[in-house]
Design a protein around this motif. Structure first.
Motif, short mmCIF file in Angstrom:
data_model
loop_
_atom_site.label_atom_id
_atom_site.label_comp_id
_atom_site.label_asym_id
_atom_site.label_seq_id
_atom_site.Cartn_x
_atom_site.Cartn_y
_atom_site.Cartn_z
N ILE A 23 0.82 -1.22 0.00
CA ILE A 23 0.00 0.00 0.00
C ILE A 23 0.85 1.26 0.00
O ILE A 23 0.36 2.34 0.32
CB ILE A 23 -1.02 0.01 1.17
CG1 ILE A 23 -0.31 -0.17 2.51
CG2 ILE A 23 -2.07 -1.08 0.98
CD1 ILE A 23 -1.22 0.03 3.73
N ASP A 58 -2.65 11.38 1.92
CA ASP A 58 -2.85 10.27 0.99
C ASP A 58 -4.21 9.61 1.25
O ASP A 58 -4.73 9.68 2.37
CB ASP A 58 -1.74 9.23 1.16
CG ASP A 58 -1.67 8.23 0.01
OD1 ASP A 58 -2.10 8.56 -1.10
OD2 ASP A 58 -1.17 7.11 0.22
N ASN A 59 -4.76 9.01 0.24
CA ASN A 59 -5.94 8.12 0.37
C ASN A 59 -7.19 8.84 0.84
O ASN A 59 -7.95 8.30 1.67
CB ASN A 59 -5.62 6.96 1.33
CG ASN A 59 -4.32 6.29 1.01
OD1 ASN A 59 -3.38 6.36 1.79
ND2 ASN A 59 -4.26 5.68 -0.15
N ASP A 64 -0.10 9.67 5.91
CA ASP A 64 -0.33 8.40 5.20
C ASP A 64 -0.47 7.27 6.21
O ASP A 64 0.03 6.17 5.98
CB ASP A 64 0.83 8.14 4.22
CG ASP A 64 0.52 7.01 3.26
OD1 ASP A 64 -0.67 6.67 3.09
OD2 ASP A 64 1.48 6.46 2.69
MG MG Z 1 -1.43 5.68 1.60
#
Ligand code: MG
Ligand code: DHB
Length: 222
Positions: free
Chosen positions: A39, A165-166, A139
């Motif tokens: 990931i 992130d994400n 993250d």
């Molecule tokens: Mg990430």
């Protein structure tokens, strides 16, 4: 559009624009061999983080969530001489893999991996008066992004770039009624991005080998 097409497009972009990198290949191999989930960001996204750090002229970078150190290495390679990166990791197995990977990349002298729950480490940095960071990359566990953001602001200065992130998670974040703790955490994170007068923000969706996701980007003002 299908995942297969996104994979092919990422392969095209990466093969055209990114130099072969035996160190990063070894880092991913070592992470996989140690059983870490794959990931980390995609290579072209790692390069994006690297370019953002350079654009920002970052001398001090903070990363929340080290995993195996892949993203860490992309960011640390953007630092000028004398620059520092501090990365926070909760899982000791991840931290051990990351330390070996950072060593493999020849970056042990400028990267410090700090073990522990990130919110506690960040709070300690605030109390200790740790020097502010020029770039902060979030993250880690998504449900705690609001806390990470609040604490990050206390470790920022005018001009600090905060990247999350994400923040799209396959589009699940658009579900206002979701009770998934990660989604609820990201809703609160977006509320903070939208309402904190110190933050000027946007977010973009991405597709590629990591599926459908995306980044938020914020600049901290005075
Ligand atoms: Mg990430
Ligand atoms: C997950 C976490 C990440 O940081 C990421 O980039 C992709 C997936 C996850 O926890 O599923």
């Amino acid at each position: 559009m299908t995942q297969k097409q996104w994979d092919a497009m990422d392969e095209f972009l990466t093969s055209r624009l990114l130099a072969p990198d035996a160190v990063l290949d070894a880092v991913l191999d070592a992470s996989a061999a140690a059983g870490l989930p794959p990931i980390n960001v995609a290579p072209n996204q790692g390069k994006l983080l690297h370019l953002l750090a350079k654009l920002r002229g970052a001398r001090r970078i903070l990363e929340v969530g080290t995993l195996g150190g892949y993203n860490t290495i992309w960011l640390a390679r953007a630092l000028p001489t004398g620059g520092r990166l501090i990365s926070l990791e909760m899982n000791p197995d991840n931290a051990a893999v990351a330390r070996a990977n950072v060593e493999r990349a020849g970056l042990s002298g400028i990267v410090s991996i700090v073990m522990g729950a990130a919110a506690q480490t960040l709070a300690k940095f605030v109390t200790d008066g740790v020097e502010p960071f020029d770039m902060i990359f979030l993250d880690a566990d998504k449900k705690n992004y609001p806390d990470y953001l609040r604490l990050s602001l206390q470790l920022s200065q005018p001009g600090t770039l905060i990247v999350g992130d994400n923040v799209i998670r396959g589009g699940r974040i658009a579900d206002q009624k979701s009770t998934d703790p990660d989604v609820v955490g990201l809703h609160e994170y977006f509320r903070l991005l939208a309402t904190n007068p110190q933050l000027d923000s946007t977010a973009v969706q991405t597709v590629g080998i990591k599926g459908w996701d995306g980044f938020s980007m914020s600049i901290v003002s005075a």
